[in-house]
Design a protein around this motif. Structure first.
Motif, PDB file in Angstrom:
ATOM      1  N   SER A 233     -40.725 -15.245 -16.463  1.00 28.79           N
ATOM      2  CA  SER A 233     -41.272 -14.221 -15.526  1.00 28.79           C
ATOM      3  C   SER A 233     -40.125 -13.478 -16.845  1.00 28.79           C
ATOM      4  O   SER A 233     -39.647 -13.999 -17.375  1.00 28.79           O
ATOM      5  N   ALA A 234     -39.976 -12.017 -16.565  1.00 26.10           N
ATOM      6  CA  ALA A 234     -39.174 -11.086 -17.381  1.00 26.10           C
ATOM      7  C   ALA A 234     -37.088 -12.002 -17.026  1.00 26.10           C
ATOM      8  O   ALA A 234     -36.838 -11.810 -17.829  1.00 26.10           O
ATOM      9  N   LYS A 235     -37.105 -12.591 -15.443  1.00 32.46           N
ATOM     10  CA  LYS A 235     -36.058 -12.729 -15.349  1.00 32.46           C
ATOM     11  C   LYS A 235     -35.452 -13.668 -16.146  1.00 32.46           C
ATOM     12  O   LYS A 235     -34.382 -13.983 -16.443  1.00 32.46           O
ATOM     13  N   THR A 236     -36.413 -14.850 -16.102  1.00 30.84           N
ATOM     14  CA  THR A 236     -36.012 -15.810 -16.927  1.00 30.84           C
ATOM     15  C   THR A 236     -35.836 -15.744 -18.259  1.00 30.84           C
ATOM     16  O   THR A 236     -35.073 -16.254 -18.838  1.00 30.84           O
ATOM     17  N   PHE A 237     -36.673 -15.342 -18.824  1.00 30.75           N
ATOM     18  CA  PHE A 237     -36.603 -14.521 -20.437  1.00 30.75           C
ATOM     19  C   PHE A 237     -34.915 -13.410 -20.426  1.00 30.75           C
ATOM     20  O   PHE A 237     -34.549 -14.631 -21.696  1.00 30.75           O
ATOM     21  N   GLN A 238     -34.756 -13.232 -19.672  1.00 31.08           N
ATOM     22  CA  GLN A 238     -33.077 -12.563 -19.729  1.00 31.08           C
ATOM     23  C   GLN A 238     -32.192 -13.409 -19.558  1.00 31.08           C
ATOM     24  O   GLN A 238     -31.313 -14.034 -19.942  1.00 31.08           O
ATOM     25  N   THR A 239     -32.430 -14.459 -18.384  1.00 28.07           N
ATOM     26  CA  THR A 239     -31.337 -15.277 -18.293  1.00 28.07           C
ATOM     27  C   THR A 239     -31.821 -15.715 -19.283  1.00 28.07           C
ATOM     28  O   THR A 239     -30.411 -16.625 -19.658  1.00 28.07           O
ATOM     29  N   HIS A 240     -32.230 -17.044 -19.412  1.00 28.84           N
ATOM     30  CA  HIS A 240     -32.674 -17.738 -21.009  1.00 28.84           C
ATOM     31  C   HIS A 240     -32.063 -17.293 -22.725  1.00 28.84           C
ATOM     32  O   HIS A 240     -31.623 -17.815 -22.751  1.00 28.84           O
ATOM     33  N   PHE A 241     -32.821 -16.432 -22.744  1.00 30.37           N
ATOM     34  CA  PHE A 241     -32.635 -15.605 -23.710  1.00 30.37           C
ATOM     35  C   PHE A 241     -31.563 -14.298 -24.779  1.00 30.37           C
ATOM     36  O   PHE A 241     -32.384 -13.826 -25.311  1.00 30.37           O
ATOM     37  N   GLY A 242     -31.600 -13.561 -22.763  1.00 28.40           N
ATOM     38  CA  GLY A 242     -31.337 -12.527 -23.597  1.00 28.40           C
ATOM     39  C   GLY A 242     -29.362 -12.300 -24.141  1.00 28.40           C
ATOM     40  O   GLY A 242     -29.713 -10.965 -24.862  1.00 28.40           O
ATOM     41  N   SER A 243     -28.631 -12.926 -24.667  1.00 29.82           N
ATOM     42  CA  SER A 243     -28.100 -13.369 -25.369  1.00 29.82           C
ATOM     43  C   SER A 243     -28.289 -13.007 -26.914  1.00 29.82           C
ATOM     44  O   SER A 243     -27.509 -12.895 -27.574  1.00 29.82           O
ATOM     45  N   PHE A 244     -29.586 -13.196 -26.653  1.00 33.85           N
ATOM     46  CA  PHE A 244     -29.883 -13.381 -28.394  1.00 33.85           C
ATOM     47  C   PHE A 244     -30.535 -12.098 -28.725  1.00 33.85           C
ATOM     48  O   PHE A 244     -31.243 -11.849 -29.887  1.00 33.85           O
ATOM     49  N   VAL A 245     -30.573 -11.364 -27.603  1.00 36.57           N
ATOM     50  CA  VAL A 245     -32.022 -10.079 -28.105  1.00 36.57           C
ATOM     51  C   VAL A 245     -30.539  -9.078 -28.971  1.00 36.57           C
ATOM     52  O   VAL A 245     -29.812  -9.134 -28.122  1.00 36.57           O
ATOM     53  N   SER A 246     -31.128  -8.047 -29.289  1.00 37.79           N
ATOM     54  CA  SER A 246     -29.964  -7.219 -30.121  1.00 37.79           C
ATOM     55  C   SER A 246     -30.895  -5.814 -30.298  1.00 37.79           C
ATOM     56  O   SER A 246     -32.182  -6.014 -30.236  1.00 37.79           O
ATOM     57  N   ASN A 247     -29.945  -4.793 -30.192  1.00 30.96           N
ATOM     58  CA  ASN A 247     -30.467  -3.213 -30.084  1.00 30.96           C
ATOM     59  C   ASN A 247     -30.917  -3.501 -32.032  1.00 30.96           C
ATOM     60  O   ASN A 247     -30.280  -3.267 -32.174  1.00 30.96           O
ATOM     61  N   SER A 248     -32.342  -2.410 -31.777  1.00 31.56           N
ATOM     62  CA  SER A 248     -32.934  -1.760 -32.868  1.00 31.56           C
ATOM     63  C   SER A 248     -33.046  -0.820 -32.695  1.00 31.56           C
ATOM     64  O   SER A 248     -33.233  -0.159 -32.267  1.00 31.56           O
ATOM     65  N   ASP A 249     -33.430  -0.712 -34.476  1.00 29.67           N
ATOM     66  CA  ASP A 249     -34.236   1.361 -34.451  1.00 29.67           C
ATOM     67  C   ASP A 249     -35.669   0.896 -33.744  1.00 29.67           C
ATOM     68  O   ASP A 249     -36.025   2.613 -33.755  1.00 29.67           O
ATOM     69  N   ALA A 250     -35.483  -0.265 -33.767  1.00 33.03           N
ATOM     70  CA  ALA A 250     -37.702  -0.208 -33.307  1.00 33.03           C
ATOM     71  C   ALA A 250     -37.827  -0.530 -32.214  1.00 33.03           C
ATOM     72  O   ALA A 250     -38.520  -0.572 -31.036  1.00 33.03           O
TER      73      ALA A 250
END
Length: 308
Positions: A233-250
């Protein structure tokens, strides 16, 4: 049940049948083998519509109707179905408006509520708004009879905009990144409409905002190649992988450096479930952005989208 347009030119206008044919082939899609139909279908958005080069009329009365004052019928017509998500019209009329402008064509629109005796050059987004209004009314009218499914217009537009821009975003990010398509499914148990994207092998990825991610794992275990897939789920994704996500122009992305460091976590994460038996692909022929209102001919959500 479809929306049809017929294209005219002024009699003194220097534009030939081959000019229009070449324009469609070069700017839309190749013609069929007979050279008389251009059927456009976008694999990313699943939008489709067509242009046809119609046979010359042989009936004298019909031939007379093809000439309106100083206009001649080009024999080209446009077709777009009703009972579709609103973004079908948004995508189709981006092209139709551009074609009318580039070739200085005129249009006869049988669906128009205005009593127009002659071909006209519609204003920007005028045809889209006309199709959109009729599409909404038809969708509400046939909603129960055809067992259509309601999906809110803002959410529907968000899916389309992501998929419509998918290739451009891929070009901007480069081959190192995976830009997934957003898919629309319906749950088997309670008929909810959900969105899903695939994330293969923990690749660097543009992270779309969806309800579920389908992870595809490929790794070696005991000298064997293991391949398995499942949903989180989106919640599971955020819990485990959220810290790896960065903001970009895209948009939100997981960069190659972070993808490498999360590989072990990606391959070890426990799935929330499987797609099979949980959800099925929802054809866009079954998805609309309105529902019937209390009055017999109304609908609950007016279409107010403006083309960007």
């Amino acid at each position: 049940m479809s929306y049809d347009l017929y294209f005219y030119k002024r009699q003194n206008q220097q534009i030939s049948e081959s000019d229009i044919s070449d324009y469609l082939t070069n700017n839309l899609c190749p013609a069929n083998e007979q050279g008389n139909q251009w059927f456009y279908e976008n694999d990313d958005t699943e939008v489709y519509f067509s242009f046809d080069l119609n046979e010359p009329e042989t009936d004298p009365e019909a031939i007379e109707l093809e000439t309106v004052l100083d206009f001649d019928y080009t024999r080209f017509s446009f077709n777009l179905n009703f009972l579709r998500p609103d973004f079908f019209g948004q995508e189709a009329f981006l092209f139709v408006d551009q074609m009318i402008s580039d070739l200085s064509l005129y249009v006869v629109n049988p669906q128009s509520t205005i009593d127009e005796e002659f071909p006209t050059q519609p204003g920007e987004a005028e045809l889209y708004r006309n199709w959109s209004e009729i599409n909404a009314r038809h969708s509400a009218h046939f909603y129960e009879e055809l067992e259509l499914n309601y999906y809110p217009l803002p959410a529907s537009n968000a899916v389309w905009k992501h998929n419509f821009n998918k290739r451009q975003i891929q070009d901007e990010l480069g081959e190192e990144y995976f830009v997934p398509k957003v898919m629309v499914l319906q749950t088997v148990a309670d008929k909810r409409i959900i969105t899903l994207s695939v994330w293969p092998e923990g690749l660097p990825i543009l992270v779309p905002q969806v309800d579920y991610y389908l992870l595809v794992k490929k790794y070696r275990k005991l000298f064997k190649e293991v391949e398995e897939s499942g949903l989180i789920s989106a919640k599971t994704f955020q819990t485990h992988f959220g810290s790896f996500v960065s903001n970009s122009d895209a948009g939100k992305v997981i960069h190659p450096s972070n993808a490498n460091s999360l590989q072990k976590l990606f391959n070890s994460i426990k799935f929330d479930g499987d797609v099979s038996g949980f959800a099925e692909k929802l054809p866009f022929e079954k998805m609309v952005n309105v529902i019937p209102a209390d009055d017999e001919n109304g609908f609950s959500q007016k279409i107010t989208t403006v083309l960007d």
